[in-house]
Each structure stands twice: as C-alpha cells, then as structure tokens.
Design an enzyme around this catalytic site. Sequence first.
Site, PDB file in Angstrom:
ATOM      1  N   ASP A  11      26.137  59.782   1.025  1.00  0.00           N
ATOM      2  CA  ASP A  11      26.327  60.891   2.008  1.00  0.00           C
ATOM      3  C   ASP A  11      27.571  61.760   1.224  1.00  0.00           C
ATOM      4  O   ASP A  11      28.574  61.134   0.981  1.00  0.00           O
ATOM      5  CB  ASP A  11      26.509  60.490   3.405  1.00  0.00           C
ATOM      6  N   ASP A 130      16.160  62.041  11.898  1.00  0.00           N
ATOM      7  CA  ASP A 130      17.300  61.475  12.741  1.00  0.00           C
ATOM      8  C   ASP A 130      16.927  61.537  14.184  1.00  0.00           C
ATOM      9  O   ASP A 130      16.484  62.605  14.750  1.00  0.00           O
ATOM     10  CB  ASP A 130      18.565  62.284  12.310  1.00  0.00           C
TER      11      ASP A 130
END
Length: 251
Positions: A11, A130
Amino acid sequence: MLTKRIIPCLDIKNGRTVKGVNFLDLRDAGDPVELAKFYSENGADELVFLDISATEERRKTLADLVLRVAETINIPFTVGGGISSVEDMEILLNNGADKVSINSSAVKNSQLINDLASKFGSQCIVVAIDAKQIDGHWKVYLVGGKVPTELDLFAWAKEVEQRGAGEILFTSMDHDGTKNGFANDALAKLSTELNIPIIASGGAGRIQHFTDTFIYGKADAALAASVFHFKEIAVINLKKELQIQGLPVRL
C-alpha cells in the site's frame, strides 16, 4: 487443484509503503522498491501495488515508481490506484505492470471494466472490492473505504465477472489489519457463486489463517501486508507449511 498463490501487498502513500488497521492509523512499512525486490527473491508468487490515496487525491498512480519496482522483480505485478481510463491502464502496462486493479472507478463507471477487458484482455483486469458488514449485509465501500454505497458485495462481484474482470480482490474492511483471520464465509460464497479467481485480503495474522482461507474460504490466492512487511511471517516458511498441510503451492 490449481496452485494457491501468496501475494504481498504494497500500500503506497507519498511514495512509501504504509499499513494500517481497518483502513486507518497508517504507519510506515518501508521503501516499496526494496520490499518488492525482497519478496520477488523470497518466494512471493505475485506482488500487488496499491497507491491508496490516488483516487482520493484525484491524481494518477505513480508511474515512475511502478517502473522502478517492475525493473527489480521477476514475478507478476498488479498495480492499482486512480485508474479511470484505457489511457491510464496503458501507461501502467507500458511501465511494467502485468495487471491493473480498479475499484472506485469501476463502481462509478461500470462500462470501464468492459472497455479495459476488450482492449487488454480479462487476464490483466483485477477488480478490487472493499466491503464491510452492515446489519448482516456486505456493503461495498469506495475511495479507500471512506465512502459507503448501497451496493451488495455479491451482486456487484457477479456483475464484475460478467463485464469481463479476470479476478476479484476482496478486502474485508472489518478484518483488515486485525490479524484475526480472513472473512472466510464471504470468500466461500464468492468462490462458489463466481467462476473467476478470488483473492482473499484483510485479516492475516498467523500461518493457520492462510490455510483456513484456502480450505474454508475456497480462495485462490491470499494477499497480506503487515505480517510480511514486519517480518512476522516469512513467505517461504508459510508456503512450506501450506505444502505440509496438503495445499498446492509453488516453492
């Protein structure tokens, strides 16, 4: 049975690797190029690179950083963050990405999935989803988990497959960074209802969690970040244990 894949996830925010809990409280986890090289040399099957603030800040993924990572590794490389057009994807593929991951942009313009799959092929289109449970229902969230939608996880996943996605990267926001295991019930339902590979994300804390998501969650691949970045689990040791437990992995 197809080989199960282990995928470290980088990330990226402001050019650094970061990791948080439930998408919050980010802390620095190192230089992405160094980490990528380490994982490539130490047993990772693939690498995912997500520029987590690209969509929120309305800018493009750091193409030059993608190129630097691609030049140091010899495993498949998926890049996501702020991709909203055929041109965006073309830039990333030209800079060394093997696949791209789209998330918020796919929800806002679902035709984008069709367009990308038509131009580049389903094999290099990963749709990231998500989601978190709200009153017992899995709801999709956008912009790094900041924007709720009324979209149902499973209905959206089916549409994504029909539109030409080659894989789904499902992250449970409830499990992200908690190290309490993956969302195996949701993963098993996705894997049962869909015909494309499902990548499990969110919740890895122990080797047993990976075993469980492959057996009970029926996942095709497992993605994790902090347990790898902070040297809590070595990828090669994980794969050896999975092999002992009868799961097919590439050593």
